[in-house]
Design a protein around this motif. Structure first.
Motif, PDB file in Angstrom:
ATOM      1  N   SER A  92       0.560  -1.029   0.242  1.00 41.64           N
ATOM      2  CA  SER A  92      -0.496   0.628   0.129  1.00 41.64           C
ATOM      3  C   SER A  92       0.909   1.006   0.281  1.00 41.64           C
ATOM      4  O   SER A  92       2.071   1.535   0.530  1.00 41.64           O
ATOM      5  CB  SER A  92      -0.855   0.116   1.094  1.00 41.64           C
ATOM      6  OG  SER A  92      -2.066   1.210   1.326  1.00 41.64           O
ATOM      7  N   ARG A  93       0.286   2.474  -0.889  1.00 46.26           N
ATOM      8  CA  ARG A  93       1.442   3.509  -0.340  1.00 46.26           C
ATOM      9  C   ARG A  93       0.581   4.123   0.633  1.00 46.26           C
ATOM     10  O   ARG A  93       1.449   5.745   1.085  1.00 46.26           O
ATOM     11  CB  ARG A  93       0.573   4.634  -1.958  1.00 46.26           C
ATOM     12  CG  ARG A  93       1.341   3.834  -3.508  1.00 46.26           C
ATOM     13  CD  ARG A  93       0.930   4.768  -4.308  1.00 46.26           C
ATOM     14  NE  ARG A  93       1.416   3.930  -5.910  1.00 46.26           N
ATOM     15  CZ  ARG A  93       0.457   2.956  -6.609  1.00 46.26           C
ATOM     16  NH1 ARG A  93      -0.606   2.578  -6.461  1.00 46.26           N
ATOM     17  NH2 ARG A  93       1.104   2.696  -7.384  1.00 46.26           N
ATOM     18  N   GLN A  94      -0.094   3.992   1.283  1.00 45.81           N
ATOM     19  CA  GLN A  94      -0.981   4.473   2.411  1.00 45.81           C
ATOM     20  C   GLN A  94       0.232   3.769   3.501  1.00 45.81           C
ATOM     21  O   GLN A  94       0.562   2.851   3.556  1.00 45.81           O
ATOM     22  CB  GLN A  94      -2.408   4.984   2.414  1.00 45.81           C
ATOM     23  CG  GLN A  94      -2.056   5.453   1.104  1.00 45.81           C
ATOM     24  CD  GLN A  94      -4.183   5.700   1.285  1.00 45.81           C
ATOM     25  OE1 GLN A  94      -4.755   5.185   2.041  1.00 45.81           O
ATOM     26  NE2 GLN A  94      -4.470   6.719   0.820  1.00 45.81           N
ATOM     27  N   PRO A 108       7.803   1.229   0.416  1.00 44.71           N
ATOM     28  CA  PRO A 108       7.571   1.379  -0.438  1.00 44.71           C
ATOM     29  C   PRO A 108       8.531   1.026  -1.875  1.00 44.71           C
ATOM     30  O   PRO A 108       8.503   1.088  -2.885  1.00 44.71           O
ATOM     31  CB  PRO A 108       8.165   2.865   0.127  1.00 44.71           C
ATOM     32  CG  PRO A 108       9.867   2.950   0.756  1.00 44.71           C
ATOM     33  CD  PRO A 108       9.059   1.544   1.389  1.00 44.71           C
ATOM     34  N   THR A 135       2.151  -4.753 -10.997  1.00 45.45           N
ATOM     35  CA  THR A 135       3.494  -4.170 -10.917  1.00 45.45           C
ATOM     36  C   THR A 135       4.519  -5.488 -10.383  1.00 45.45           C
ATOM     37  O   THR A 135       5.424  -5.373 -11.477  1.00 45.45           O
ATOM     38  CB  THR A 135       3.548  -3.500  -9.227  1.00 45.45           C
ATOM     39  OG1 THR A 135       2.375  -1.949  -9.280  1.00 45.45           O
ATOM     40  CG2 THR A 135       4.651  -2.932  -8.970  1.00 45.45           C
TER      41      THR A 135
END
Length: 207
Positions: A92-94, A108, A135
């Motif tokens: 997750s980017r959060q 990240p 990805t």
């Protein structure tokens, strides 16, 4: 060195959105949540179970993690016991709250994070998680691809290869399995190189 397994359920036209239930993912007005359920039979169930042999970690995208975390801790049975007992890693980017036991946020740097998981576990499975899977495809950060292809066409919905992929060779690693209701199981390994080309006019048919 551990293996990254991608496990996906898809229709014949590549739709992999919300196979499990009506409330799973209605994004984009998707109306066919739970499309897999009418096509489950003993062969599918048995192959899903056997495909999890040796699984010692889950690696999930954020949305799939939230769905699993809301469901599996409240279930019994072999799959529930497995999922609840092994480490879970979330891409997750959060920085979401991860309340499911033994859950950790992947760093990240996805490539570095996957490398660390390979050093830590033998068989890491990515189930669903379509956005994250793109990805992994793009970076060739997987070792096995299991595709259950079901004999229906839905047209709209999130697709396995929605935005295309990096040209990649795969090797089928076991005989294709066909279930009584027409689901077809393909299990592949990532292979070296990129797809070759040729001229069919120069190829002599065998036989």
């Amino acid at each position: 060195m551990g293996l990254i397994h991608i496990d996906l359920f898809t229709t014949l036209d590549g739709v992999a959105q919300a196979p499990g239930g009506p409330e799973e993912d209605a994004a984009g007005g998707f109306e066919f949540g739970g499309w897999q359920a009418p096509l489950i039979d003993e062969v599918v169930g048995g192959q899903i179970q056997s495909g999890m042999a040796g699984m010692d970690a889950l690696l999930l995208g954020r949305r799939t993690y939230d769905i699993f975390a809301a469901y599996w801790p409240h279930q019994n049975g072999e799959i529930a016991r497995l999922f609840n007992s092994i480490p879970k890693y979330v891409a997750s980017r959060q920085a979401p709250a991860l309340e499911w036991a033994d859950s950790t946020l992947l760093g990240p740097d996805v490539a570095a994070g996957v490398s660390e998981l390979r050093d830590r576990h033998q068989n890491i499975h990515v189930i669903g998680s379509l956005n994250f899977v793109q990805t992994l495809f793009a970076e060739r950060l997987f070792d096995r691809l299991t595709l259950w292809v079901y004999p229906i066409l839905l047209g709209k919905g999130k697709k396995v290869f929605a935005d295309g992929v990096v040209p990649t060779n795969l090797t089928i690693i076991e005989p294709v399995v066909v279930s009584p209701k027409g689901a077809v199981l393909h299990r592949y390994a990532l292979a070296e190189g990129t797809p070759g080309v040729g001229d069919m006019s120069e190829v002599e048919p065998e036989g």
